[in-house]
Each structure stands twice: as C-alpha cells, then as structure tokens.
Design an enzyme around this catalytic site. Structure first.
Site, short mmCIF file in Angstrom:
data_model
loop_
_atom_site.label_atom_id
_atom_site.label_comp_id
_atom_site.label_asym_id
_atom_site.label_seq_id
_atom_site.Cartn_x
_atom_site.Cartn_y
_atom_site.Cartn_z
N ARG A 1 -7.53 -18.42 -112.95
CA ARG A 1 -6.99 -19.19 -114.08
C ARG A 1 -7.66 -18.82 -115.40
O ARG A 1 -7.07 -18.97 -116.47
CB ARG A 1 -7.07 -20.68 -113.78
CG ARG A 1 -5.97 -21.10 -112.82
CD ARG A 1 -6.28 -22.37 -112.09
NE ARG A 1 -7.16 -22.10 -110.97
CZ ARG A 1 -7.81 -23.01 -110.26
NH1 ARG A 1 -7.69 -24.27 -110.58
NH2 ARG A 1 -8.57 -22.67 -109.26
N GLU B 1 -17.92 -25.33 -105.44
CA GLU B 1 -17.85 -26.74 -105.05
C GLU B 1 -17.38 -26.82 -103.59
O GLU B 1 -17.77 -27.70 -102.86
CB GLU B 1 -16.86 -27.47 -105.97
CG GLU B 1 -16.83 -28.97 -105.78
CD GLU B 1 -15.77 -29.65 -106.65
OE1 GLU B 1 -15.10 -28.95 -107.42
OE2 GLU B 1 -15.62 -30.87 -106.52
P1 AMP Z 1 -17.94 -24.63 -109.91
O1 AMP Z 1 -18.48 -23.29 -109.56
O2 AMP Z 1 -18.37 -25.70 -108.93
O3 AMP Z 1 -18.23 -25.01 -111.34
O4 AMP Z 1 -16.36 -24.55 -109.74
C1 AMP Z 1 -15.58 -24.01 -110.73
C2 AMP Z 1 -14.49 -23.12 -110.20
O5 AMP Z 1 -13.82 -23.69 -109.09
C3 AMP Z 1 -13.44 -22.89 -111.25
O6 AMP Z 1 -12.99 -21.54 -111.17
C4 AMP Z 1 -12.36 -23.89 -110.94
O7 AMP Z 1 -11.10 -23.34 -111.18
C5 AMP Z 1 -12.56 -24.22 -109.46
N1 AMP Z 1 -12.64 -25.67 -109.21
C6 AMP Z 1 -13.74 -26.35 -108.78
N2 AMP Z 1 -13.50 -27.64 -108.62
C7 AMP Z 1 -12.20 -27.83 -108.96
C8 AMP Z 1 -11.35 -28.98 -109.03
N3 AMP Z 1 -11.79 -30.21 -108.71
N4 AMP Z 1 -10.08 -28.79 -109.46
C9 AMP Z 1 -9.63 -27.55 -109.80
N5 AMP Z 1 -10.38 -26.44 -109.74
C10 AMP Z 1 -11.66 -26.57 -109.33
#
Ligand code: AMP
Length: 181
Positions: free
Chosen positions: A64, A101
């Site tokens: 995205r 995550e």
């Molecule tokens: P993080 O590494 O935990 O900051 O996760 C960020 C990445 O995971 C980004 O590329 C987001 O597109 C995706 N992502 C993580 N959590 C979500 C969520 N709750 N909704 C949509 N995309 C998420």
C-alpha cells in the site's frame, strides 16, 4: 490535523474486525483509495510539509506504500524507490528481517536504489508496532540515505510504532489515529 480532513478520512477508511486473525481490526484503505476526493486530500496532506524540501526519493513499503508513495513522488517531483517483500526484486539487493503485528517477514531494496546522502521520505499506509518501518529505516540508512521523515495515513498509537521511530530520530507524521489495535 484539520478536523474536517480527519472526519473525511475516518468516513473513508473501513474497519474489518478479526482480519487477518481474531482480535485484529484491519484498517482497510481500499475504500479511501476508491474515493477520489478522500484519496486526493490524503495525498495532499501527506505531501504538504515536504514541498520545497528537496527530497531526492520517496521510499514506499510494499504494497500500500507503493500507491501512496507513487502519488507523493509525483507531486514532489521526487523519485520513487520500492521496499519489497523478499524475492521480488531482480537486481543486487540489501535484505533485512523484521517482525509484524501478525507475523515475521523479510524486506529488500536494490543496492543501487539510492545515492549516499539522498534525502528520503518513507511512506506506508499505517504504522502499528513500527517493526516494518523500523526495518525500512535501517535498510535506507544502510544505503546511506538521510531519512528526513516517515509518513503514514493511519497511526495506531497504542502499539507504539511512532515512539519507536522517534527514538531512531525519524520524525513521524500521520493523518488519523485509532485507539486500540
Ligand atoms: P507494524 O510493523 O506493526 O507497524 O505494521 C505495519 C504494517 O502492517 C503496515 O504495512 C500495515 O499496512 C500493516 N498493518 C499492521 N496492522 C494493521 C492493521 N490493523 N490494519 C491494516 N494494516 C495493518
């Protein structure tokens, strides 16, 4: 952030509970991208602080971050550099493992994608734990980039990603935040 923009983004982003696994609320920006006015306003708001700041490249995180980053690069007359999932780039690469995550993964960039000293803006749709963006910053710095800032449409502040990037001396800009995860 301007209240009326926040309201418009809030209405344009769809929340999908229990995706991709129980307990996660997925913040789906496909509805925002499909809404011409909301898409334009989001990109304009992300671009605004960096007009005239001489950014060489916009680095977008797959997938995205490519859509938003491409639009931002066009607006700022900067180049665009993809940060891709493992195995997708054809040339000589640098690689880093990171935790999400919901899982673990590896990301890659072409070794010659940047010149040392390039001023780079990092872009993705959402920051949660910050693990993805932290790994991206490390890759960019490995190639000698100056990471000017990281920007996201959505912040999930309870998960601590913004604080993690700020601790790495990367200023963070987001347009809307949602409590919880
Ligand atoms: P993080 O590494 O935990 O900051 O996760 C960020 C990445 O995971 C980004 O590329 C987001 O597109 C995706 N992502 C993580 N959590 C979500 C969520 N709750 N909704 C949509 N995309 C998420």
């Amino acid at each position: 952030m301007e209240e009326n923009l926040t309201r418009e983004l809030d209405a344009a982003i769809r929340a999908i509970p229990d995706y991709p696994k129980p307990g996660i609320v997925f913040r789906d920006i496909t509805t925002l991208l499909g809404n011409p006015r909301a898409f334009r306003r989001a990109v304009d708001a992300l671009v605004h602080p960096y007009i005239g700041t001489n950014l060489a490249q916009i680095a977008g995180i797959e997938a995205r971050g490519f859509i938003l980053g491409g639009a931002i690069a066009h607006q700022l007359t900067a180049g665009f550099v993809p940060i891709r999932k493992k195995g997708k780039l054809p040339g000589k690469k640098v690689n880093i493992a990171y935790s999400l995550e919901y899982g673990v993964d590896e990301m890659e960039m072409h070794s010659d994608a940047l010149q040392p000293g390039d001023r780079v803006l990092l872009v993705d749709d959402l920051i949660a734990t910050g693990g993805t963006a932290e790994a991206a910053v490390k890759l960019l710095r490995e190639l000698g980039a100056e990471v000017v800032a990281a920007c996201f449409v959505i912040d999930l502040p309870d998960l601590g990603g913004r604080a993690k990037l700020e601790a790495m001396d990367v200023p963070v800009r987001t347009l809307i935040s949602f409590d919880g995860d």
